[in-house]
Design a protein around this motif. Structure first.
Motif, PDB file in Angstrom:
ATOM      1  N   GLU A   1      -1.580  -1.023 -10.259  1.00 25.34           N
ATOM      2  CA  GLU A   1      -2.947  -1.429 -10.552  1.00 25.34           C
ATOM      3  C   GLU A   1      -2.987  -2.594 -11.546  1.00 25.34           C
ATOM      4  OE1 GLU A   1      -2.265   1.481  -9.610  1.00 25.34           O
ATOM      5  OE2 GLU A   1      -3.890   2.138  -8.325  1.00 25.34           O
TER       6      GLU A   1
ATOM      7  N   ALA B   1      -4.213   2.715   2.409  1.00 28.21           N
ATOM      8  CA  ALA B   1      -4.634   3.953   1.747  1.00 28.21           C
ATOM      9  C   ALA B   1      -4.702   5.110   2.739  1.00 28.21           C
ATOM     10  CB  ALA B   1      -5.983   3.753   1.068  1.00 28.21           C
TER      11      ALA B   1
ATOM     12  N   ALA C   1      -0.423  -4.417  -0.776  1.00 28.25           N
ATOM     13  CA  ALA C   1      -1.299  -3.244  -0.752  1.00 28.25           C
ATOM     14  C   ALA C   1      -0.474  -1.977  -0.937  1.00 28.25           C
ATOM     15  CB  ALA C   1      -2.071  -3.195   0.566  1.00 28.25           C
TER      16      ALA C   1
ATOM     17  N   ALA D   1      -7.372   1.867  -7.652  1.00 28.00           N
ATOM     18  CA  ALA D   1      -6.983   0.646  -6.941  1.00 28.00           C
ATOM     19  C   ALA D   1      -8.211  -0.134  -6.490  1.00 28.00           C
ATOM     20  CB  ALA D   1      -6.099   0.998  -5.737  1.00 28.00           C
TER      21      ALA D   1
ATOM     22  N   MET E   1      -9.400  -3.796  -8.260  1.00 30.07           N
ATOM     23  CA  MET E   1      -9.383  -4.972  -7.402  1.00 30.07           C
ATOM     24  C   MET E   1     -10.774  -5.598  -7.295  1.00 30.07           C
ATOM     25  SD  MET E   1      -7.958  -5.296  -3.508  1.00 30.07           S
ATOM     26  CE  MET E   1      -8.774  -3.777  -3.044  1.00 30.07           C
TER      27      MET E   1
ATOM     28  N   PHE F   1      -7.795  -8.700   1.880  1.00 30.91           N
ATOM     29  CA  PHE F   1      -6.904  -7.774   1.201  1.00 30.91           C
ATOM     30  C   PHE F   1      -7.562  -6.416   0.991  1.00 30.91           C
ATOM     31  CE2 PHE F   1      -4.572  -6.273  -2.680  1.00 30.91           C
ATOM     32  CZ  PHE F   1      -3.357  -6.073  -2.038  1.00 30.91           C
TER      33      PHE F   1
ATOM     34  N   THR G   1      -6.822  -4.662   4.116  1.00 34.84           N
ATOM     35  CA  THR G   1      -5.417  -4.239   4.084  1.00 34.84           C
ATOM     36  C   THR G   1      -5.245  -2.995   3.231  1.00 34.84           C
ATOM     37  OG1 THR G   1      -4.767  -6.572   4.236  1.00 34.84           O
ATOM     38  CG2 THR G   1      -3.065  -5.012   3.631  1.00 34.84           C
ATOM     39  N   THR G   2      -5.850  -2.993   2.058  1.00 31.25           N
ATOM     40  CA  THR G   2      -5.704  -1.882   1.124  1.00 31.25           C
ATOM     41  C   THR G   2      -6.273  -0.588   1.701  1.00 31.25           C
ATOM     42  OG1 THR G   2      -5.821  -3.400  -0.754  1.00 31.25           O
ATOM     43  CG2 THR G   2      -6.254  -1.072  -1.197  1.00 31.25           C
TER      44      THR G   2
ATOM     45  N   TRP H   1      -0.317  -6.469  -6.890  1.00 35.63           N
ATOM     46  CA  TRP H   1      -1.288  -6.464  -5.798  1.00 35.63           C
ATOM     47  C   TRP H   1      -1.957  -7.817  -5.619  1.00 35.63           C
ATOM     48  CZ3 TRP H   1      -6.106  -7.796  -7.419  1.00 35.63           C
ATOM     49  CH2 TRP H   1      -6.415  -7.599  -8.768  1.00 35.63           C
TER      50      TRP H   1
ATOM     51  N   PHE I   1       0.134  -0.795  -4.469  1.00 35.68           N
ATOM     52  CA  PHE I   1      -0.868   0.040  -5.126  1.00 35.68           C
ATOM     53  C   PHE I   1      -0.433   1.511  -5.158  1.00 35.68           C
ATOM     54  CE2 PHE I   1      -4.623  -2.956  -4.351  1.00 35.68           C
ATOM     55  CZ  PHE I   1      -4.916  -3.105  -5.693  1.00 35.68           C
TER      56      PHE I   1
END
Length: 462
Positions: free
Chosen positions: A32, A56, A206, A245, A249, A48, A51-52, A36, A209
């Protein structure tokens, strides 16, 4: 191969649920703080974010699935033991080597970030020297006892979470959604084919994270009640990390010009600087307390890699002298030192690992991700295999929505592995070269494994 446990190879079972949660979150929480933001350089903020969210989902389903393995086979080798039990020595080697690559390459990236944070306060301090100093200090702390190490991990993890919440609160007055979405699709304001490419290219960052949360498995032999405490630690840990996260972000991206935060090791201090100014006390507090997040992961992953080296050495997959524990502290001190030597060498490997248009830190992160993704795929394959071959194995916890969750995790990890390899072909070649070299050692040391007495790699089936 003998399954007796030799004297001097038993770890101390002393960790409780809170300490395991601290390890689960602490292993990852540095993700974090840095790493990232490299994903913004390829995918933009909106790309992104997509993507994250995809990653996840993969991690959520993976952790629920992985928990079944961890509670069924509470072994310090973690994925190494699961694949050994499912696929035999070759499967154990492949999962073990992948896990070693993940856990040995992650610490030098974090150590470099620690150096970058300290350099903000002390511009004359060489970040690499600071990174090396971090290794020396925290290898020592890991050697003096797992209870002390885990309690320290819990303490710094709580401080790190507090600091992330402070960061979000301080930058909130300067937050602008317009800042976050400006050029949010790979540098442009609209979705395109290039945006899709950027979304997949950003997968390693990603993953950063959440990378290494599975390291709790390596502490399973040292948990007082692993069948109860590990599921709680994993479930609450992944939920904590997803929330942090997304929050970090979004707030960092909306604080100003997010393009200035891509490709740097300290995005949070720089984001806060745009809101409160370079001389603000908040900024200095973030730098100092932000170190706790990096320290939590650094310290926790040292614990993880040392247990992985220890377990493989104890089983004869690595030189046996690495499988000894300290007679007083009951910690794998030789394994701690061995992983540290490799990590420090990586810190000073600019000429070897700085290529492909990426920084040293970005390449080290990506190499760690290669190991993680291969290990995830092998672990999910082991879960399916053990359900078939060992139906009577004691399973105090079973993955919900079987087989859907492990299928999502398996397919997701394979897709991510293929994508990361496509966008990082030189690193992929280096990763394969390491695996091949390790396999050569594996084939040459059959006698070593046959002669090495080891702890059982799995409990007796009921």
């Amino acid at each position: 191969m003998s399954t007796s446990s030799p004297a001097g190879s038993q770890l101390s079972a002393s960790l409780g649920t809170w300490q395991l949660w601290g390890i689960a979150v602490g292993l990852v929480i540095s993700g974090e703080y840095f790493g990232w933001s490299f994903g913004w350089a390829t995918a933009g903020t909106l790309g992104f974010l997509v993507t994250t969210l995809m990653v996840a989902v993969m991690y959520g389903t993976f952790i629920f699935s992985f928990t079944e393995l961890t509670t069924s086979i509470p072994h310090a080798g973690g994925p190494f033991a699961y694949s050994y039990h499912a696929f035999g020595p070759t499967g154990g080697y492949l999962a073990g080597m992948a896990t070693l690559i993940e856990f040995i390459f992650a610490p030098p990236a974090i150590a470099l970030a620690i150096g970058a944070y300290l350099n903000v306060q002390f511009p004359g301090l060489d970040p690499k020297i600071a990174a090396t100093g971090a290794y020396v200090v925290f290898m020592g702390l890991n050697m003096v006892g797992v209870t002390i190490a885990a309690t320290f991990e819990l303490f710094v993890t709580i401080l790190a979470i507090f600091e992330l919440l402070v960061f979000m609160g301080v930058v909130a007055p300067g937050f602008s959604f317009a800042h976050f979405v400006a050029g949010g699709w790979s540098g442009v304001d609209h979705f395109s084919l290039g945006s899709l490419t950027g979304i997949f290219a950003a997968i390693p960052f990603a993953i950063w994270f959440f990378l290494a949360i599975e390291g709790v498995a390596m502490a399973a032999e040292e948990a007082r009640d692993p069948k109860r405490s590990i599921p709680i630690a994993y479930t609450t840990g992944i939920l904590t990390l997803v929330v942090l996260a997304i929050g970090v972000m979004v707030f960092a991206g909306g604080a100003g010009d997010w393009t200035k935060l891509a490709n740097i090791n300290d995005p949070l201090p720089q984001a806060m600087k745009t809101v409160v100014g370079a001389s603000s006390g908040w900024l200095h507090m973030l730098v100092w307390l932000g170190l706790f997040g990096l320290i939590a992961s650094f310290h926790g992953i040292i614990l993880g890699y040392s247990r992985q080296i220890f377990a493989q050495a104890r089983a004869g997959f690595l030189p046996g002298w690495l499988g000894k524990i300290h007679p007083r502290f009951k910690t794998p001190h030789r394994a701690i030192l061995a992983g540290g030597v490799i990590g420090i060498a990586a810190i000073f490997s600019d000429e070897l690992l700085s290529f492909g248009g990426q920084s040293l830190t970005a390449n080290i992160v990506t190499m760690s991700v290669f190991g993680a993704l291969l290990m995830y795929a092998l672990s999910m394959a082991a879960l399916f295999k053990l359900r078939l071959s060992k139906p009577d194995l004691a399973r105090s916890y079973k993955v919900p929505f079987y087989p859907v969750f492990p299928i999502i995790a398996l397919v997701g990890s394979l897709v991510c592995l293929g994508t990361v390899a496509w966008f990082n072909r030189m690193l992929a070649g280096l990763f394969v070269l390491i695996l091949v070299a390790g396999y050569g050692y594996f084939r040459l040391t059959h006698a070593q494994r046959a002669a090495q007495p080891v702890a059982e790699l799995a409990p007796e089936a009921e």
